[in-house]
Design a protein around this motif. Structure first.
Motif, PDB file in Angstrom:
ATOM      1  N   ALA A   1       0.834  -1.205   0.000  1.00 45.04           N
ATOM      2  CA  ALA A   1       0.000   0.000   0.000  1.00 45.04           C
ATOM      3  C   ALA A   1       0.864   1.249   0.000  1.00 45.04           C
ATOM      4  CB  ALA A   1      -0.931  -0.012   1.215  1.00 45.04           C
ATOM      5  N   GLY A   2       1.941   1.241   0.790  1.00 44.86           N
ATOM      6  CA  GLY A   2       2.854   2.382   0.809  1.00 44.86           C
ATOM      7  C   GLY A   2       3.535   2.589  -0.531  1.00 44.86           C
ATOM      8  N   CYS A   3       3.922   1.484  -1.186  1.00 42.36           N
ATOM      9  CA  CYS A   3       4.567   1.587  -2.506  1.00 42.36           C
ATOM     10  C   CYS A   3       3.594   2.114  -3.561  1.00 42.36           C
ATOM     11  CB  CYS A   3       5.106   0.215  -2.933  1.00 42.36           C
ATOM     12  SG  CYS A   3       6.494  -0.366  -1.943  1.00 42.36           S
ATOM     13  N   LEU A   4       2.334   1.651  -3.500  1.00 44.47           N
ATOM     14  CA  LEU A   4       1.319   2.161  -4.434  1.00 44.47           C
ATOM     15  C   LEU A   4       1.084   3.654  -4.211  1.00 44.47           C
ATOM     16  CD1 LEU A   4      -1.293  -0.762  -4.337  1.00 44.47           C
ATOM     17  CD2 LEU A   4       0.178  -0.145  -6.260  1.00 44.47           C
ATOM     18  N   ALA A   5       1.159   4.082  -2.957  1.00 44.60           N
ATOM     19  CA  ALA A   5       0.912   5.496  -2.630  1.00 44.60           C
ATOM     20  C   ALA A   5       1.975   6.406  -3.231  1.00 44.60           C
ATOM     21  CB  ALA A   5       0.845   5.674  -1.118  1.00 44.60           C
ATOM     22  N   ILE A   6       3.196   5.878  -3.433  1.00 49.15           N
ATOM     23  CA  ILE A   6       4.250   6.725  -4.009  1.00 49.15           C
ATOM     24  C   ILE A   6       4.382   6.502  -5.511  1.00 49.15           C
ATOM     25  CG2 ILE A   6       5.535   6.851  -1.842  1.00 49.15           C
ATOM     26  CD1 ILE A   6       7.467   4.751  -2.948  1.00 49.15           C
ATOM     27  N   GLY A   7       3.404   5.778  -6.104  1.00 52.92           N
ATOM     28  CA  GLY A   7       3.330   5.709  -7.559  1.00 52.92           C
ATOM     29  C   GLY A   7       3.938   4.486  -8.214  1.00 52.92           C
TER      30      GLY A   7
ATOM     31  N   ALA B   1       5.043  -3.236  -6.289  1.00 49.13           N
ATOM     32  CA  ALA B   1       4.642  -3.053  -4.892  1.00 49.13           C
ATOM     33  C   ALA B   1       4.518  -4.390  -4.168  1.00 49.13           C
ATOM     34  CB  ALA B   1       3.310  -2.298  -4.832  1.00 49.13           C
TER      35      ALA B   1
END
Length: 242
Positions: free
Chosen positions: A42-48, A54
């Motif tokens: 989720a954190g990786c998806l949040a940074i694009g 991710a």
């Protein structure tokens, strides 16, 4: 070193004790892996980052170093505590989870990376499995696990009884080393984790009357090879890349 450490840990766990840990293995260990992957992905998806990248990062960072954690727990004499057993359950579940992760990661790879992975797999240690159909690979894998279990009961015990009658410490040591190296080699040939295979063999031999002799013979080698393992990991770090 890691393989020998897991073999020795398996020797201290009788099959009944391992079965009693099933709730912690699936519950605590499984929950740790799933939640860690979910949070990091989720954190990786949040940074694009893309979904495949991710999930890959989440899967990699959900795993711990069995060697470092178990060595620390052993040195602090925490392995027999409730917390130590829970930590061990998580580590064992992570080792088991590596197998499906390795099978799924190529599906998440980018096209160029996927071609590279397939080319490397064709030249891997389990290359002879590449020509088999899916059911054949499954049968070979299950057969290797069954071989370890059956050999532990019906081959290793009688062989150790025969060798022990000679009362020569050197032969006992050679036998102990041959058991570990042989099982690790079989597991590696069929694409399974050598550490997981030797742990299983240790559990099978946990009820053997020669368990303590095996522990005494392998303990010095485990300590020495673990030290070499940590030195090799440290020496292999590329700080500019890091």
């Amino acid at each position: 070193g890691v393989v020998m450490m897991l073999f020795l840990i398996g020797l201290e766990l009788e099959p009944k004790a391992l079965w009693a840990m099933r709730d912690k293995l699936l519950g605590l260990g499984g929950l740790q892996i799933v939640l860690t992957i979910a949070v990091i992905a989720a954190g990786c998806l949040a940074i694009g980052l893309s979904l495949g990248v991710a999930l890959t990062i989440g899967a990699i960072l959900s795993l711990s170093s069995t060697a470092i954690v178990l060595q620390t727990l052993t040195e602090k004499r925490l392995m027999q505590t409730a917390g130590g057993r829970s930590a061990f359950s998580v580590l064992l579940m992570q080792d088991i989870a590596v197998i499906p992760m390795l099978a799924l990661l190529p599906l998440l790879a980018l096209p160029a990376a996927r071609a590279l992975v397939e080319a490397e797999a064709a030249h891997g240690t389990a290359g002879f499995l590449q020509d088999l159909p899916g059911w054949g690979v499954t049968l070979v894998t299950l057969g290797a696990v069954a071989l370890v279990v059956i050999a532990g009961h019906y081959v290793i015990r009688p062989a150790y009884r025969f060798i022990n009658a000679a009362r020569l410490r050197e032969i006992n040591t050679a036998m102990a080393l041959m058991i570990v190296v042989g099982i690790a080699s079989i597991m590696e040939m069929v694409g399974l984790s050598p550490a997981l295979g030797t742990f299983l063999a240790g559990v099978v031999l946990a009820e053997s009357e020669y368990r303590h002799e095996l522990e005494m013979d392998l303990e010095p080698f485990k300590g020495l090879l673990l030290a070499v393992f940590f030195i090799a990991v440290g020496a292999g770090i590329d700080f500019s890349l890091l």
